[in-house]
Design an enzyme around this catalytic site. Structure first.
Site, PDB file in Angstrom:
ATOM      1  N   SER A 105     -59.856  29.151  12.406  1.00 14.74           N
ATOM      2  CA  SER A 105     -61.183  29.577  12.830  1.00 14.74           C
ATOM      3  C   SER A 105     -61.552  29.142  14.243  1.00 14.74           C
ATOM      4  O   SER A 105     -60.879  29.491  15.206  1.00 14.74           O
ATOM      5  CB  SER A 105     -62.208  29.082  11.803  1.00 14.74           C
ATOM      6  OG  SER A 105     -63.456  29.686  12.023  1.00 14.74           O
ATOM      7  N   ASP A 154     -61.434  38.032   4.250  1.00 13.68           N
ATOM      8  CA  ASP A 154     -62.038  37.343   5.386  1.00 13.68           C
ATOM      9  C   ASP A 154     -62.986  38.301   6.111  1.00 13.68           C
ATOM     10  O   ASP A 154     -62.565  39.306   6.664  1.00 13.68           O
ATOM     11  CB  ASP A 154     -60.955  36.856   6.353  1.00 13.68           C
ATOM     12  CG  ASP A 154     -61.472  35.954   7.448  1.00 13.68           C
ATOM     13  OD1 ASP A 154     -62.678  36.033   7.786  1.00 13.68           O
ATOM     14  OD2 ASP A 154     -60.677  35.160   7.978  1.00 13.68           O
ATOM     15  N   HIS A 182     -62.408  33.405   4.495  1.00 12.17           N
ATOM     16  CA  HIS A 182     -62.135  32.945   5.865  1.00 12.17           C
ATOM     17  C   HIS A 182     -61.440  31.576   5.878  1.00 12.17           C
ATOM     18  O   HIS A 182     -60.464  31.386   6.585  1.00 12.17           O
ATOM     19  CB  HIS A 182     -63.432  32.903   6.672  1.00 12.17           C
ATOM     20  CG  HIS A 182     -63.238  32.491   8.082  1.00 12.17           C
ATOM     21  ND1 HIS A 182     -62.415  33.189   8.958  1.00 12.17           N
ATOM     22  CD2 HIS A 182     -63.735  31.442   8.788  1.00 12.17           C
ATOM     23  CE1 HIS A 182     -62.436  32.588  10.139  1.00 12.17           C
ATOM     24  NE2 HIS A 182     -63.219  31.538  10.061  1.00 12.17           N
TER      25      HIS A 182
END
Length: 188
Positions: A105, A154, A182
């Site tokens: 991320s 995601d 995610h």
């Protein structure tokens, strides 16, 4: 809570980073050698995430050294002005070994620019739905073995972005975890 003996303080320009060393989480008869797995984290997590998930423990048992860091302003690391590429350079220099970089991320904003300017600096790269893919351009001579991990569900960095990133890196692979979101490393 992470035991005090596992904590490190890594000096970098502008401040210090809190880090967790995974090598002491298990009993091993001989010291581990080889690349060090360097874990970054997403915006909702920190260095301790890799202890909580049992990831450091599994790597220790496999004989693979690992370190996770709190990026500036996260976990136990204070917020300070820094250049992301320089910070990652200094962390890798501090580790003084080849690294396999795991960047989920938000930490893609550190890993991807660093890899673009250091195309052979890592022994491996594991992007886990990192941000910043739209700015990625595979540099000439890029020779970092890459394994992308994405959750099929995601909604923050969709699988199509993973396919785009992995499609630009020679001999890279993408694993899509069905039903994963995610933060697939936390949920699946």
């Amino acid at each position: 809570m992470v035991p005090e003996e596992l904590l490190l303080s890594i000096p970098v320009t502008g401040g210090e980073l809190n880090a967790v060393r995974g090598a002491d989480l298990c009993e091993r008869p001989e010291p581990t050698t080889g690349p060090v797995v360097l874990f970054l984290h997403g915006a909702s997590f920190n260095a301790n995430t890799w202890v909580e998930t049992g990831t450091h423990q599994l790597l220790c048992e496999a004989g693979t050294p690992s370190i996770s860091i709190d990026l500036p302003g996260f976990g136990e690391s204070p917020r300070f002005d820094h250049d992301r590429k320089t910070l990652l350079d200094e962390v890798v220099t501090y580790i003084a070994a080849d690294v396999i970089l795991v960047s989920p991320s938000m930490s893609g904003g550190y890993a991807l620019p660093w890899l673009m300017t250091n195309p052979v600096a890592a022994a491996g790269y594991v992007p886990v739905a990192p941000v910043g893919i739209s700015g990625w351009a595979t540099p000439d001579g890029f020779a970092v073995p890459t394994l992308g991990l994405w959750g099929s569900e995601d909604s923050i960095v969709p699988v199509q972005e993973g396919q785009s990133l992995i499609g630009q890196i020679p001999e890279a692979r993408l694993i899509v975890i069905e039903g994963g979101g995610h933060a697939v490393y936390r949920t699946n």
